[in-house]
Every structure is written in structure tokens, then in C-alpha cells.
Motif scaffolding. Structure first.
Motif, PDB file in Angstrom:
ATOM      1  N   SER A  72       0.874  -1.107  -0.055  1.00 38.76           N
ATOM      2  CA  SER A  72      -0.064  -0.165   0.114  1.00 38.76           C
ATOM      3  C   SER A  72       0.894   1.075   0.139  1.00 38.76           C
ATOM      4  CB  SER A  72      -1.063   0.082   1.301  1.00 38.76           C
ATOM      5  OG  SER A  72      -0.344   0.003   2.381  1.00 38.76           O
ATOM      6  N   ALA A  73       0.303   2.513  -0.224  1.00 35.49           N
ATOM      7  CA  ALA A  73       1.127   3.769  -0.338  1.00 35.49           C
ATOM      8  C   ALA A  73      -0.015   4.733   0.003  1.00 35.49           C
ATOM      9  CB  ALA A  73       1.641   3.901  -1.666  1.00 35.49           C
ATOM     10  N   LYS A  74       0.627   5.483   1.067  1.00 37.70           N
ATOM     11  CA  LYS A  74      -0.046   6.820   1.490  1.00 37.70           C
ATOM     12  C   LYS A  74       0.401   7.944   0.586  1.00 37.70           C
ATOM     13  CE  LYS A  74      -1.873   5.100   5.620  1.00 37.70           C
ATOM     14  NZ  LYS A  74      -2.279   5.451   7.179  1.00 37.70           N
ATOM     15  N   LEU A  75      -0.290   8.609  -0.178  1.00 39.01           N
ATOM     16  CA  LEU A  75       0.172  10.020  -0.925  1.00 39.01           C
ATOM     17  C   LEU A  75      -0.331  11.199  -0.348  1.00 39.01           C
ATOM     18  CD1 LEU A  75       1.886   9.817  -3.488  1.00 39.01           C
ATOM     19  CD2 LEU A  75      -0.214   9.877  -4.629  1.00 39.01           C
ATOM     20  N   THR A  76       0.665  12.216  -0.162  1.00 36.96           N
ATOM     21  CA  THR A  76       0.300  13.473   0.158  1.00 36.96           C
ATOM     22  C   THR A  76       0.343  14.337  -1.228  1.00 36.96           C
ATOM     23  OG1 THR A  76       0.921  13.154   2.306  1.00 36.96           O
ATOM     24  CG2 THR A  76       0.700  15.330   1.503  1.00 36.96           C
ATOM     25  N   VAL A  77      -0.592  15.015  -1.727  1.00 33.46           N
ATOM     26  CA  VAL A  77      -0.566  15.559  -3.043  1.00 33.46           C
ATOM     27  C   VAL A  77      -0.693  17.200  -2.611  1.00 33.46           C
ATOM     28  CG1 VAL A  77      -1.564  16.245  -5.374  1.00 33.46           C
ATOM     29  CG2 VAL A  77      -1.763  14.010  -4.197  1.00 33.46           C
ATOM     30  N   LEU A  78       0.377  17.967  -2.938  1.00 32.99           N
ATOM     31  CA  LEU A  78       0.676  19.463  -2.631  1.00 32.99           C
ATOM     32  C   LEU A  78       0.361  20.237  -4.021  1.00 32.99           C
ATOM     33  CD1 LEU A  78       3.386  19.045  -0.023  1.00 32.99           C
ATOM     34  CD2 LEU A  78       1.110  19.294   0.313  1.00 32.99           C
ATOM     35  N   SER A  79      -0.734  20.885  -4.143  1.00 36.82           N
ATOM     36  CA  SER A  79      -1.165  21.495  -5.393  1.00 36.82           C
ATOM     37  C   SER A  79      -1.477  22.916  -4.957  1.00 36.82           C
ATOM     38  CB  SER A  79      -2.262  20.835  -6.174  1.00 36.82           C
ATOM     39  OG  SER A  79      -2.244  21.632  -7.516  1.00 36.82           O
ATOM     40  N   GLY A  80      -0.343  23.917  -5.185  1.00 40.76           N
ATOM     41  CA  GLY A  80      -0.646  25.273  -4.517  1.00 40.76           C
ATOM     42  C   GLY A  80      -0.497  25.180  -3.156  1.00 40.76           C
ATOM     43  N   ALA A  81      -1.690  25.935  -2.625  1.00 39.91           N
ATOM     44  CA  ALA A  81      -2.091  25.929  -1.274  1.00 39.91           C
ATOM     45  C   ALA A  81      -3.136  24.666  -0.693  1.00 39.91           C
ATOM     46  CB  ALA A  81      -2.756  27.000  -0.993  1.00 39.91           C
ATOM     47  N   GLU A  82      -3.417  23.809  -1.564  1.00 39.86           N
ATOM     48  CA  GLU A  82      -4.244  22.524  -1.475  1.00 39.86           C
ATOM     49  C   GLU A  82      -3.463  21.448  -1.306  1.00 39.86           C
ATOM     50  OE1 GLU A  82      -7.308  21.947  -4.218  1.00 39.86           O
ATOM     51  OE2 GLU A  82      -7.493  24.054  -4.608  1.00 39.86           O
ATOM     52  N   LYS A  83      -4.113  20.587  -0.070  1.00 36.83           N
ATOM     53  CA  LYS A  83      -3.221  19.560   0.151  1.00 36.83           C
ATOM     54  C   LYS A  83      -4.490  18.380   0.228  1.00 36.83           C
ATOM     55  CE  LYS A  83      -1.018  17.482   4.532  1.00 36.83           C
ATOM     56  NZ  LYS A  83      -0.720  17.691   5.901  1.00 36.83           N
ATOM     57  N   GLN A  84      -3.952  17.124  -0.269  1.00 37.12           N
ATOM     58  CA  GLN A  84      -5.058  16.252  -0.574  1.00 37.12           C
ATOM     59  C   GLN A  84      -4.384  14.511   0.076  1.00 37.12           C
ATOM     60  OE1 GLN A  84      -6.412  15.590  -4.576  1.00 37.12           O
ATOM     61  NE2 GLN A  84      -8.160  14.174  -3.761  1.00 37.12           N
ATOM     62  N   GLU A  85      -4.854  14.080   0.569  1.00 34.45           N
ATOM     63  CA  GLU A  85      -4.257  12.674   1.236  1.00 34.45           C
ATOM     64  C   GLU A  85      -4.963  11.716   0.271  1.00 34.45           C
ATOM     65  OE1 GLU A  85      -1.845  12.273   3.562  1.00 34.45           O
ATOM     66  OE2 GLU A  85      -1.882  14.490   3.844  1.00 34.45           O
ATOM     67  N   VAL A  86      -4.402  10.616  -0.120  1.00 30.49           N
ATOM     68  CA  VAL A  86      -4.780   9.409  -1.183  1.00 30.49           C
ATOM     69  C   VAL A  86      -3.967   8.412  -0.671  1.00 30.49           C
ATOM     70  CG1 VAL A  86      -5.010   8.764  -3.620  1.00 30.49           C
ATOM     71  CG2 VAL A  86      -4.883  11.215  -3.091  1.00 30.49           C
ATOM     72  N   GLU A  87      -4.895   7.375  -0.643  1.00 37.02           N
ATOM     73  CA  GLU A  87      -4.382   5.960  -0.352  1.00 37.02           C
ATOM     74  C   GLU A  87      -4.473   5.140  -1.536  1.00 37.02           C
ATOM     75  OE1 GLU A  87      -4.782   2.300   2.972  1.00 37.02           O
ATOM     76  OE2 GLU A  87      -5.431   4.349   3.433  1.00 37.02           O
ATOM     77  N   LEU A  88      -3.224   4.633  -1.706  1.00 35.59           N
ATOM     78  CA  LEU A  88      -2.898   3.692  -3.222  1.00 35.59           C
ATOM     79  C   LEU A  88      -3.259   2.205  -2.576  1.00 35.59           C
ATOM     80  CD1 LEU A  88      -0.109   5.469  -4.665  1.00 35.59           C
ATOM     81  CD2 LEU A  88      -2.538   5.724  -5.218  1.00 35.59           C
ATOM     82  N   LYS A  89      -3.982   1.510  -3.301  1.00 39.62           N
ATOM     83  CA  LYS A  89      -4.217   0.047  -3.243  1.00 39.62           C
ATOM     84  C   LYS A  89      -3.611  -0.657  -4.262  1.00 39.62           C
ATOM     85  CE  LYS A  89      -6.742   0.450   0.665  1.00 39.62           C
ATOM     86  NZ  LYS A  89      -6.305  -0.118   1.827  1.00 39.62           N
ATOM     87  N   PRO A  90      -3.638  -2.126  -3.925  1.00 37.18           N
ATOM     88  CA  PRO A  90      -2.964  -2.917  -5.273  1.00 37.18           C
ATOM     89  C   PRO A  90      -3.940  -2.889  -6.231  1.00 37.18           C
ATOM     90  CG  PRO A  90      -2.499  -3.944  -3.094  1.00 37.18           C
ATOM     91  CD  PRO A  90      -3.370  -2.772  -2.722  1.00 37.18           C
ATOM     92  N   ALA A  91      -3.649  -2.852  -7.629  1.00 38.51           N
ATOM     93  CA  ALA A  91      -4.512  -2.865  -8.732  1.00 38.51           C
ATOM     94  C   ALA A  91      -3.552  -3.835  -9.886  1.00 38.51           C
ATOM     95  CB  ALA A  91      -4.805  -1.814  -9.325  1.00 38.51           C
ATOM     96  N   GLY A  92      -3.426  -4.978  -9.552  1.00 35.01           N
ATOM     97  CA  GLY A  92      -2.537  -5.715 -10.467  1.00 35.01           C
ATOM     98  C   GLY A  92      -1.134  -5.521 -10.164  1.00 35.01           C
ATOM     99  N   ASP A  93      -0.327  -4.865 -11.388  1.00 32.98           N
ATOM    100  CA  ASP A  93       0.862  -4.897 -10.829  1.00 32.98           C
ATOM    101  C   ASP A  93       1.490  -3.589 -10.385  1.00 32.98           C
ATOM    102  OD1 ASP A  93       0.421  -3.538 -13.229  1.00 32.98           O
ATOM    103  OD2 ASP A  93       2.398  -4.178 -14.260  1.00 32.98           O
TER     104      ASP A  93
END
Length: 128
Positions: A72-93
Motif C-alpha cells: 500500500s502507499a499513502k500519498l500526500t498531494v500538494l498543489s498550490g495551497a491545497e493538500k490532499q491525502e490519497v491511499e493507493l491500493k494494489p491493482a494488478g502490478d
């Protein structure tokens, strides 16, 4: 007689960096295979493909895909002043998340990747 050992040592010291500077055969290539941004961390190549509707993380070890079935992976997306937390799950390879993401030029992403049997890895990506 004391001059000869000094010359031998000086010759060895001068030749050592020459061998170290020679080009080595590095078959490990860090190139994008899926159109994303590649970062090397702890002998792993992490390739992040970030689109507004999907984010994918491809993991390779010396050019070979890594089994991400239990990862799994936890991703923090920083775009300008915005912050978004995203969790990545297995999808094939790969690890993947679908949704709506604010990604584009200048976006910075920080991934904390957990793979089965390995310590977690942190990688930073800058989209251009």
C-alpha cells in the motif's frame, strides 16, 4: 633506498582514483516505462503516473516489477495551497487510486510506500 618506497606509494595513490573514475557497467536504468516520474529509493525505482482521474505507482527492483499484492502507499498531494491525502491500493502490478485529483505542472507528491517484507520507503515527486 628510502626514495623507492616513496615513489611506489605515490604511484599507487595517483592510480587509485583513475580506476574509481572509470565508467562502470550499470545495467540498472531509471527511465519511465509508463509515462510517469521516476525516483530511485533504496534500490527501488518508483514511477508515479498522476492524472486528474487516476494515480498509479509502479514499483521495480533493478528493472523487474515488484509484487505489490500486499502493499500500500499513502500519498500526500500538494498543489498550490491545497493538500490532499490519497491511499493507493494494489491493482494488478501497481498501486492505484481512482477519484478526482488536483495534479499538474508544479504539483509535489510525497509517497510513503509499504511493501510486504520490506521497511517502508518515502519518496518525493515533482510533476513538470
Amino acid at each position: 633506498m628510502k626514495f623507492l618506497p616513496f615513489v611506489a606509494i605515490a604511484a599507487l595513490v595517483a592510480v587509485g582514483p583513475t580506476f574509481a573514475a572509470e565508467k562502470h557497467d550499470d545495467t540498472h536504468v531509471h527511465e519511465s516505462l509508463h509515462g510517469g516520474v521516476v525516483v530511485e529509493v533504496k534500490d527501488l525505482d518508483l514511477e508515479l503516473v498522476a492524472k486528474p482521474e487516476v494515480i498509479q505507482l509502479h514499483v521495480r527492483d533493478h528493472g523487474k516489477p515488484v509484487d505489490v499484492t500486499n502493499g500500500s502507499a499513502k500519498l500526500t498531494v500538494l498543489s498550490g495551497a491545497e493538500k490532499q491525502e490519497v491511499e493507493l491500493k494494489p491493482a494488478g502490478d501497481r498501486l492505484e487510486a481512482r477519484g478526482s485529483f488536483r495534479v499538474g505542472a508544479g504539483t509535489k507528491l510525497i509517497a510513503v510506500v509499504a511493501l510486504s517484507g520490506k521497511p517502508s520507503t518515502t519518496a518525493r515527486f515533482n510533476l513538470k
